[in-house]
Structures are given as structure tokens and as C-alpha cells.
Design a protein around this motif. Structure first.
Motif, PDB file in Angstrom:
ATOM      1  N   LEU A 138       0.804  -1.222   0.000  1.00  0.00           N
ATOM      2  CA  LEU A 138       0.000   0.000   0.000  1.00  0.00           C
ATOM      3  C   LEU A 138       0.837   1.273   0.000  1.00  0.00           C
ATOM      4  CD1 LEU A 138      -2.555  -1.230   2.661  1.00  0.00           C
ATOM      5  CD2 LEU A 138      -3.101  -0.790   0.253  1.00  0.00           C
ATOM      6  N   ALA A 139       2.148   1.134   0.140  1.00  0.00           N
ATOM      7  CA  ALA A 139       3.019   2.311   0.238  1.00  0.00           C
ATOM      8  C   ALA A 139       3.224   2.974  -1.125  1.00  0.00           C
ATOM      9  CB  ALA A 139       4.361   1.920   0.835  1.00  0.00           C
ATOM     10  N   ARG A 140       3.173   4.304  -1.132  1.00  0.00           N
ATOM     11  CA  ARG A 140       3.493   5.069  -2.336  1.00  0.00           C
ATOM     12  C   ARG A 140       4.986   5.376  -2.350  1.00  0.00           C
ATOM     13  NH1 ARG A 140      -0.743  10.058  -2.203  1.00  0.00           N
ATOM     14  NH2 ARG A 140       1.022  10.884  -1.020  1.00  0.00           N
ATOM     15  N   ARG A 141       5.429   5.967  -3.426  1.00  0.00           N
ATOM     16  CA  ARG A 141       6.858   6.301  -3.530  1.00  0.00           C
ATOM     17  C   ARG A 141       7.301   7.291  -2.471  1.00  0.00           C
ATOM     18  NH1 ARG A 141       8.188   6.858 -10.025  1.00  0.00           N
ATOM     19  NH2 ARG A 141       7.729   4.679 -10.560  1.00  0.00           N
ATOM     20  N   ASP A 142       6.380   8.145  -2.003  1.00  0.00           N
ATOM     21  CA  ASP A 142       6.751   9.129  -0.981  1.00  0.00           C
ATOM     22  C   ASP A 142       6.719   8.542   0.426  1.00  0.00           C
ATOM     23  OD1 ASP A 142       4.045   8.885  -0.482  1.00  0.00           O
ATOM     24  OD2 ASP A 142       3.543  10.959  -0.984  1.00  0.00           O
ATOM     25  N   GLY A 143       6.406   7.252   0.538  1.00  0.00           N
ATOM     26  CA  GLY A 143       6.410   6.593   1.843  1.00  0.00           C
ATOM     27  C   GLY A 143       5.056   6.554   2.529  1.00  0.00           C
ATOM     28  N   LEU A 144       4.103   7.355   2.067  1.00  0.00           N
ATOM     29  CA  LEU A 144       2.761   7.317   2.648  1.00  0.00           C
ATOM     30  C   LEU A 144       2.009   6.102   2.113  1.00  0.00           C
ATOM     31  CD1 LEU A 144       1.747  11.083   2.341  1.00  0.00           C
ATOM     32  CD2 LEU A 144       2.693   9.901   4.339  1.00  0.00           C
ATOM     33  N   THR A 145       1.051   5.644   2.890  1.00  0.00           N
ATOM     34  CA  THR A 145       0.249   4.496   2.461  1.00  0.00           C
ATOM     35  C   THR A 145      -1.126   4.967   2.011  1.00  0.00           C
ATOM     36  OG1 THR A 145      -0.382   4.147   4.783  1.00  0.00           O
ATOM     37  CG2 THR A 145       1.393   2.762   3.894  1.00  0.00           C
ATOM     38  N   ILE A 146      -1.686   4.238   1.047  1.00  0.00           N
ATOM     39  CA  ILE A 146      -3.046   4.532   0.616  1.00  0.00           C
ATOM     40  C   ILE A 146      -4.025   3.701   1.434  1.00  0.00           C
ATOM     41  CG2 ILE A 146      -2.359   5.200  -1.714  1.00  0.00           C
ATOM     42  CD1 ILE A 146      -3.261   2.396  -2.643  1.00  0.00           C
ATOM     43  N   ALA A 147      -5.259   4.165   1.497  1.00  0.00           N
ATOM     44  CA  ALA A 147      -6.255   3.486   2.316  1.00  0.00           C
ATOM     45  C   ALA A 147      -6.600   2.110   1.763  1.00  0.00           C
ATOM     46  CB  ALA A 147      -7.516   4.346   2.421  1.00  0.00           C
ATOM     47  N   LYS A 148      -6.826   2.035   0.454  1.00  0.00           N
ATOM     48  CA  LYS A 148      -7.194   0.783  -0.205  1.00  0.00           C
ATOM     49  C   LYS A 148      -6.725   0.840  -1.656  1.00  0.00           C
ATOM     50  CE  LYS A 148     -11.645   0.225   2.218  1.00  0.00           C
ATOM     51  NZ  LYS A 148     -13.095   0.034   2.012  1.00  0.00           N
ATOM     52  N   PRO A 149      -6.511  -0.315  -2.266  1.00  0.00           N
ATOM     53  CA  PRO A 149      -6.138  -0.295  -3.691  1.00  0.00           C
ATOM     54  C   PRO A 149      -7.179   0.389  -4.568  1.00  0.00           C
ATOM     55  CG  PRO A 149      -5.660  -2.433  -2.730  1.00  0.00           C
ATOM     56  CD  PRO A 149      -6.439  -1.667  -1.701  1.00  0.00           C
ATOM     57  N   ASP A 150      -8.472   0.231  -4.230  1.00  0.00           N
ATOM     58  CA  ASP A 150      -9.512   0.864  -5.036  1.00  0.00           C
ATOM     59  C   ASP A 150      -9.913   2.240  -4.503  1.00  0.00           C
ATOM     60  OD1 ASP A 150     -10.826   0.096  -2.756  1.00  0.00           O
ATOM     61  OD2 ASP A 150     -12.442  -0.991  -3.754  1.00  0.00           O
ATOM     62  N   HIS A 151      -9.189   2.707  -3.498  1.00  0.00           N
ATOM     63  CA  HIS A 151      -9.380   4.070  -2.957  1.00  0.00           C
ATOM     64  C   HIS A 151      -7.990   4.617  -2.627  1.00  0.00           C
ATOM     65  CE1 HIS A 151     -11.526   7.390  -1.147  1.00  0.00           C
ATOM     66  NE2 HIS A 151     -10.847   7.244  -0.024  1.00  0.00           N
ATOM     67  N   PRO A 152      -7.211   4.958  -3.659  1.00  0.00           N
ATOM     68  CA  PRO A 152      -5.791   5.293  -3.462  1.00  0.00           C
ATOM     69  C   PRO A 152      -5.550   6.697  -2.910  1.00  0.00           C
ATOM     70  CG  PRO A 152      -6.354   5.484  -5.771  1.00  0.00           C
ATOM     71  CD  PRO A 152      -7.591   4.953  -5.080  1.00  0.00           C
ATOM     72  N   VAL A 153      -6.102   6.920  -1.734  1.00  0.00           N
ATOM     73  CA  VAL A 153      -5.941   8.209  -1.055  1.00  0.00           C
ATOM     74  C   VAL A 153      -5.090   7.986   0.189  1.00  0.00           C
ATOM     75  CG1 VAL A 153      -7.138  10.104   0.100  1.00  0.00           C
ATOM     76  CG2 VAL A 153      -8.162   9.022  -1.917  1.00  0.00           C
ATOM     77  N   ALA A 154      -4.130   8.856   0.406  1.00  0.00           N
ATOM     78  CA  ALA A 154      -3.289   8.773   1.614  1.00  0.00           C
ATOM     79  C   ALA A 154      -3.853   9.715   2.668  1.00  0.00           C
ATOM     80  CB  ALA A 154      -1.852   9.148   1.275  1.00  0.00           C
ATOM     81  N   TYR A 155      -4.330   9.148   3.752  1.00  0.00           N
ATOM     82  CA  TYR A 155      -4.854   9.938   4.863  1.00  0.00           C
ATOM     83  C   TYR A 155      -3.771  10.059   5.931  1.00  0.00           C
ATOM     84  CZ  TYR A 155      -9.459   9.283   2.769  1.00  0.00           C
ATOM     85  OH  TYR A 155     -10.531   9.285   1.906  1.00  0.00           O
ATOM     86  N   THR A 156      -3.622  11.255   6.487  1.00  0.00           N
ATOM     87  CA  THR A 156      -2.557  11.495   7.451  1.00  0.00           C
ATOM     88  C   THR A 156      -2.640  10.536   8.634  1.00  0.00           C
ATOM     89  OG1 THR A 156      -2.532  13.827   6.832  1.00  0.00           O
ATOM     90  CG2 THR A 156      -1.450  13.232   8.900  1.00  0.00           C
ATOM     91  N   MET A 157      -3.830  10.377   9.223  1.00  0.00           N
ATOM     92  CA  MET A 157      -3.961   9.514  10.399  1.00  0.00           C
ATOM     93  C   MET A 157      -3.575   8.082  10.056  1.00  0.00           C
ATOM     94  SD  MET A 157      -7.255   8.716  12.826  1.00  0.00           S
ATOM     95  CE  MET A 157      -7.934   7.415  11.798  1.00  0.00           C
ATOM     96  N   ASP A 158      -4.065   7.584   8.907  1.00  0.00           N
ATOM     97  CA  ASP A 158      -3.743   6.219   8.514  1.00  0.00           C
ATOM     98  C   ASP A 158      -2.246   6.052   8.276  1.00  0.00           C
ATOM     99  OD1 ASP A 158      -6.467   6.022   8.566  1.00  0.00           O
ATOM    100  OD2 ASP A 158      -6.709   5.409   6.487  1.00  0.00           O
ATOM    101  N   ALA A 159      -1.635   7.057   7.634  1.00  0.00           N
ATOM    102  CA  ALA A 159      -0.205   6.970   7.342  1.00  0.00           C
ATOM    103  C   ALA A 159       0.617   6.951   8.629  1.00  0.00           C
ATOM    104  CB  ALA A 159       0.223   8.138   6.453  1.00  0.00           C
ATOM    105  N   VAL A 160       0.187   7.714   9.621  1.00  0.00           N
ATOM    106  CA  VAL A 160       0.884   7.717  10.919  1.00  0.00           C
ATOM    107  C   VAL A 160       0.744   6.346  11.580  1.00  0.00           C
ATOM    108  CG1 VAL A 160       0.852   8.680  13.255  1.00  0.00           C
ATOM    109  CG2 VAL A 160       0.721  10.201  11.271  1.00  0.00           C
ATOM    110  N   GLU A 161      -0.464   5.781  11.523  1.00  0.00           N
ATOM    111  CA  GLU A 161      -0.669   4.448  12.095  1.00  0.00           C
ATOM    112  C   GLU A 161       0.170   3.406  11.354  1.00  0.00           C
ATOM    113  OE1 GLU A 161      -5.177   4.603  13.893  1.00  0.00           O
ATOM    114  OE2 GLU A 161      -4.946   4.352  11.736  1.00  0.00           O
ATOM    115  N   ALA A 162       0.252   3.536  10.028  1.00  0.00           N
ATOM    116  CA  ALA A 162       1.054   2.590   9.250  1.00  0.00           C
ATOM    117  C   ALA A 162       2.521   2.677   9.630  1.00  0.00           C
ATOM    118  CB  ALA A 162       0.867   2.852   7.754  1.00  0.00           C
TER     119      ALA A 162
END
Length: 201
Positions: free
Chosen positions: A152-176
Motif C-alpha cells: 500500500l506504500a506510495r513512492r513518498d512513503g505514505l500508504t493509501i487506504a485501499k487499492p480501489d481508494h488510493p488516497v493517503a490519509y494522514t492519520m492512517d499513514a501515521v498508524e502505518a
């Protein structure tokens, strides 16, 4: 905690005892959401050692759910939402009448995977027996959760919520990120994989 020895729902942790869904026959189903239960257990392990048996059984239950996924499943490493029928404790990923999009789904893959790693780390830090984390099924489940975060990680290191919802949310990325750090700690100590831990860290 569901007490149904020998049945699939045994040791699942319901998010609420209220009906989260009522099927066409009027039967109530209660949700089992891994993310919610993992965060609750993390807090409880800090406060009361008596909850360790519940946490132990819950960790093993999640490992079983992850192991049951077929090879190549897009949700590998993710414990999807489950439902327990209130009157007989039957377990289902998709009870009758539930919208197909909600079956075996979670709010976010990244935070759900991370929450399992964070619970395993909390188990270790708050006096749980490290031998539990070395059990093959649980060790594999933790590795699968870490693998999900990698996918789920993008090139910038943030993770996306789901493959079919490729949005990086700050809270989720911190948890990841916290989950990956927990995974590194687990590999250094209970899982004794220092080289892998260094790569994760």
C-alpha cells in the motif's frame, strides 16, 4: 469476547452488542471490526494484566482469519469485517441482506493491518508471553500484515487506504508508520530477525 468453543466465532471481539445489521428474516448481526478491537485491546493491556487471555485468543483468531485467505487475495494480511449473529453466534463475512460492497470489507487496509502489528507489539511490551508471537500461524499473519503495508506504500512513503481508494490519509499513514516500527521491534526481539528489522526500521 464471543464464547463458542469449536466454532468459527469463538474468541472474536465484537465492536458492539447492538445490531449493526438486521437481515431479511429480522435476525440481528453484531460487527467484529479488527481495527476497533485491536486499539481497544492495546489500551486494556496497558491497564490490566487480566485481559491477556482475551488478547491472546484474539490474536490467534485474527491469525486464523488471515491464514484462511486464498493465495493472491488482494486483502492478504487484512482481517476483514466479520459479523456474529446474535441469537446463535454464527459467523459470516457477508450476512444475508448486507450490501456486497460491505462484505469482507474494512474502512482502510493500511490502518487495519497496522493495528494488528501494534497489538502484537503491545502484547510484548506489557508482559505477554513472547512465545505466542513465535507461533507459526501468528508469525505468518504478522508478516502478512507488514507485507500489506508494503503493497500500500506510495513512492513518498505514505500508504493509501485501499487499492480501489488510493488516497493517503494522514492519520492512517501515521498508524502505518507506527505499525512498521512495531514490526521492526518484534523482529529484533521475539521473532529474532535483526537483519530484517534493520531493513524495516
Amino acid at each position: 469476547q464471543v464464547r463458542a468453543p469449536g466454532r468459527p466465532a469463538d474468541s472474536a471481539l465484537r465492536s458492539t452488542l447492538e445490531a449493526g445489521h438486521v437481515d431479511p428474516l429480522g435476525r440481528a448481526w453484531q460487527p467484529v471490526r479488527a481495527y476497533d478491537a485491536n486499539l481497544a485491546m492495546i489500551g486494556m493491556l496497558r491497564l490490566d494484566a487480566q485481559v491477556r487471555p482475551v488478547a491472546e485468543a484474539w490474536l490467534r483468531w485474527q491469525a486464523g482469519q488471515i491464514a484462511a485467505r486464498p493465495a493472491g487475495d488482494a486483502r492478504a494480511g487484512i482481517v476483514g469485517d466479520r459479523w456474529v449473529r446474535a441469537d446463535d453466534l454464527a459467523l459470516s463475512a457477508c450476512p444475508p441482506g448486507l450490501a456486497a460492497a460491505q462484505c469482507d470489507d474494512v474502512d482502510a487496509f493500511d490502518s487495519t493491518a497496522a493495528s494488528l502489528l501494534l497489538l502484537a507489539d503491545a502484547w510484548q511490551r506489557h508482559g505477554g508471553d513472547a512465545a505466542l508471537l513465535r507461533e507459526p500461524a501468528l508469525r505468518d499473519a504478522l508478516g502478512a500484515a507488514a507485507g500489506a503495508l508494503g503493497r500500500l506504500a506510495r513512492r513518498d512513503g505514505l500508504t493509501i487506504a485501499k487499492p480501489d481508494h488510493p488516497v493517503a490519509y494522514t492519520m492512517d499513514a501515521v498508524e502505518a508508520l507506527a505499525g512498521l516500527r512495531a514490526w521492526a521491534r518484534l523482529q529484533r526481539e521475539p521473532l529474532a530477525r535483526p537483519a530484517a528489522a534493520a531493513r524495516t526500521d
